[in-house]
Design a protein around this motif. Structure first.
Motif, PDB file in Angstrom:
ATOM      1  N   ASP A   1     -10.146  12.103   4.526  1.00  0.00           N
ATOM      2  CA  ASP A   1      -9.451  11.919   3.246  1.00  0.00           C
ATOM      3  C   ASP A   1      -9.136  13.269   2.601  1.00  0.00           C
ATOM      4  O   ASP A   1      -8.063  13.481   2.022  1.00  0.00           O
TER       5      ASP A   1
ATOM      6  N   ALA B   1      -7.670  -0.752   4.939  1.00  0.00           N
ATOM      7  CA  ALA B   1      -6.958  -0.915   3.671  1.00  0.00           C
ATOM      8  C   ALA B   1      -6.105  -2.183   3.677  1.00  0.00           C
ATOM      9  O   ALA B   1      -6.063  -2.926   2.690  1.00  0.00           O
TER      10      ALA B   1
ATOM     11  N   GLN C   1      -0.596   4.758  -0.890  1.00  0.00           N
ATOM     12  CA  GLN C   1      -1.840   4.644  -0.141  1.00  0.00           C
ATOM     13  C   GLN C   1      -1.524   4.486   1.336  1.00  0.00           C
ATOM     14  O   GLN C   1      -0.556   3.841   1.709  1.00  0.00           O
TER      15      GLN C   1
ATOM     16  N   LEU D   1       0.831  -1.211   0.000  1.00  0.00           N
ATOM     17  CA  LEU D   1       0.000   0.000   0.000  1.00  0.00           C
ATOM     18  C   LEU D   1       0.864   1.259   0.000  1.00  0.00           C
ATOM     19  O   LEU D   1       0.568   2.241  -0.701  1.00  0.00           O
TER      20      LEU D   1
END
Length: 247
Positions: free
Chosen positions: A238, A26, A20, A15
């Motif tokens: 986010d 996740a 990310q 990730l």
């Protein structure tokens, strides 16, 4: 085979390589939606400590994102547990009530049928008693008439007296049967009343179950609203993280 720290590390590194943030959710998605979130979180903390506790540029936003993720997961787990427990309790109680209500209704139907039969038998016994009573009265009149003619019809008088005795015995027997029939009829009526009372009690419990269904629906609606709020909060996090990266 359980989840290993090395699995979590590979998913985390993958990730990060894709730019990310390796949040619990996740990482779990990268692992194919396997492993508990608490275990993934523990391994992520250990990996962070092993690497000297290095924090990314967005440590504050990432920490908030991780907190939101864990909070959402915990809320969903608790909600699922409560809803499952309520649904199970509701199903068991409803099945028991419906079974009991069906049994009470069947018993009530049987008692109504029995009441009908007992009522018919009682009416027949009463009609027969009336017939026998009229016969007795007629026999008594004949005895009186024969008594007046006692000097010429002694034999007929004895015969009539014997017939009267038999009639009186029949009347006594029919009276007893009528009394017994009346008692059975009263008992059957009481049984029907009790069955009706039980039916009303079961119907009241079913009404409580319908209220529980509404409560369960409201709980689901509240959880959906809470999930929406958490989704909005996650979106804000986010956005903040994206803004921090641009800076």
């Amino acid at each position: 085979m359980g989840l290993e720290k090395s699995d979590v590390q590979r998913a985390r590194d993958s990730l990060i390589a894709q730019s990310q943030y390796p949040s619990v959710d996740a990482v779990r998605i990268a692992l194919g939606n396997t492993g508990s979130k608490s275990t993934i979180h523990k391994y992520l903390k250990e990996l962070e400590q092993e690497q000297g506790g290095a924090a990314s540029q967005n440590s504050v936003s990432e920490a908030l994102q991780d907190l939101v993720s864990r909070l959402a997961a915990r809320l969903h787990e608790e909600a699922d547990e409560r809803i499952a427990a309520k649904a199970k309790e509701f199903g068991e109680l409803r099945a028991g009530l419906e079974s009991g209500l069906a049994q009470v209704r069947a018993e009530a139907a049987g008692l109504r049928d029995r009441l009908g039969k007992e009522t018919k038998a009682h009416e027949q016994a009463r009609a027969q008693l009336q017939t026998e009573t009229k016969g007795r009265q007629k026999a008594e009149q004949q005895v009186e008439h024969l008594t007046e003619r006692r000097e010429h019809v002694q034999a007929e008088l004895r015969k009539a007296q014997q017939a009267l005795v038999l009639k009186q015995e029949d009347v006594a027997r029919l009276s007893q049967e009528a009394a017994k029939s009346a008692a059975e009829l009263a008992h059957a009526r009481l049984a029907v009343y009790d069955a009706q009372r039980q039916t009303r009690a079961h119907e009241a419990k079913l009404e409580q179950m319908r209220e529980m269904e509404l409560e369960l629906a409201r709980a689901k609606s509240a959880m959906e609203a809470q999930s929406g709020m958490l989704a909005e909060l996650r979106s804000m996090m986010d956005s903040q993280r994206g803004a921090a990266r641009k800076r």
